[in-house]
Design an enzyme around this catalytic site. Sequence first.
Site, short mmCIF file in Angstrom:
data_model
loop_
_atom_site.label_atom_id
_atom_site.label_comp_id
_atom_site.label_asym_id
_atom_site.label_seq_id
_atom_site.Cartn_x
_atom_site.Cartn_y
_atom_site.Cartn_z
CG ASN A 1 -1.81 1.12 1.37
OD1 ASN A 1 -1.73 2.08 0.59
ND2 ASN A 1 -2.71 1.07 2.34
NE ARG B 1 -5.98 2.22 -0.30
CZ ARG B 1 -5.97 3.22 0.55
NH1 ARG B 1 -5.01 3.34 1.44
NH2 ARG B 1 -6.94 4.11 0.54
CG HIS C 1 -11.41 5.75 2.09
ND1 HIS C 1 -11.89 7.01 2.40
CD2 HIS C 1 -10.07 5.84 2.19
CE1 HIS C 1 -10.88 7.81 2.66
NE2 HIS C 1 -9.75 7.14 2.54
NE ARG D 1 -6.80 13.98 0.86
CZ ARG D 1 -6.98 12.67 0.77
NH1 ARG D 1 -7.88 12.20 -0.05
NH2 ARG D 1 -6.27 11.84 1.50
CD GLU E 1 -7.53 0.59 3.88
OE1 GLU E 1 -6.60 0.70 4.71
OE2 GLU E 1 -8.02 1.56 3.29
#
Length: 401
Positions: free
Chosen positions: A9, A94, A182, A242, A380
């Site tokens: 990842n 990922r 996500h 963000r 994940e």
Amino acid sequence: MSEVILTLNSGSSSLKFAVFESGTSKNTASITGKITEIGRAPQFSARGSDGDMLGKGELSNLNATASHEDIIALLLTWLPQYLGNHRLIAIGHRVVHGGSFFSKPTLVTNEVLEKLETLIPLAPLHQPHNLAAIRAVTKWHSDVPQIACFDTAFHRTQDRLASLFALPRSLSNEGIVRYGFHGLSYEYIASALPQHIGAAAEGRVIVAHLGNGASMCAMSNRKSVATSMGFTALDGLMMGQRCGSLDPGVVLYLMQSKGMSTDQIEDLLYRQSGLLGVSGISNDMQVLQDSNDPHAREAIDLYCFRAANVLAGLVTAIGGLDALVFTAGIGENSAPVRKLICDRLVWMGVHLDDEANDIGAIKISSDQSSVSVLTLPTDEESVVAKACRGLVASNPINSQK
Ligand code: AMP
């Protein structure tokens, strides 16, 4: 000889990795690790499944100029000592954006890479690093299948209405639609939920993935119905750096009246806004919680106000709420943030058990709550490993290599 899968990842300043044994029914990593602060002073750490430290800060060649490629090269020379005679049968990545090209895990080929490159402008913080990792691995293990698992894929079950912007049809037809992100985290939570709430997992559920990047997903029957992130990973919730949803008129104003360039605006929206921009202190929730500065407090308050707002909007997509799940760094660890968000949702039947929330129990709603509220750690990597296992098993040519 047993077989293993490596998951990677790769983010802008970090690389997380995990090793999974392929032949066992349990999908837990035998090694997990990360290299953080890439581009500054890279730090390495890795642990075995029993929690034992396998290495820390010991990739001695790492320095501030080490590229992602250098980092992967060092990782792939460090790893074999712990793999023994296990055979590496797949490397799963990922990948943040699969656009409208990919709706499931995909074996990486040159053609696939070319398509993924066209999506770089849509995820400038992540996609270049995801693809750099794939290329770097190819140099070392060109014979091992690499599999891309997409954060956008989980949301491909959404109705057309949930994916449309109110823009001219020609732009939607071009692919300017809401993709959502996500997805690997949401897929993991969707798979783990039944063991915690039984049949209610099939009901109306909102998962709040609150990490440095943050989004929410409204699910029904454990499928994505609507989500807060859109065309890019900028939309929706306020995040670490963000801005989240923003009146598009602000962008026009910054260009027309303040003469800002697109690069400056990109930097502002992706890297200088969110918790960092509002607090003027940090993008890190833990730092802000520990601060007495009123700007830190205002940043946290705005974060939670916006989160409750977005959540209420998503509830309309699923017609009510049976369960709310908090996950990722802030969702799993910040009791104050969960409390501030849930306090704004009392009208919806959300009631926290403050004690359970404070200790970070799995079930944190009180008995009077009509909505089950949970904190669940996401994973994940295990979703990527499972996808690799499935793809390798369905392709005997790869598994015989
Ligand atoms: P992630 O991107 O999932 O690794 O999440 C990173 C965010 O989680 C950062 O803002 C951290 O400050 C936040 N975080 C991690 N642990 C805690 C904690 N104990 N309390 C508050 N925030 C935390």
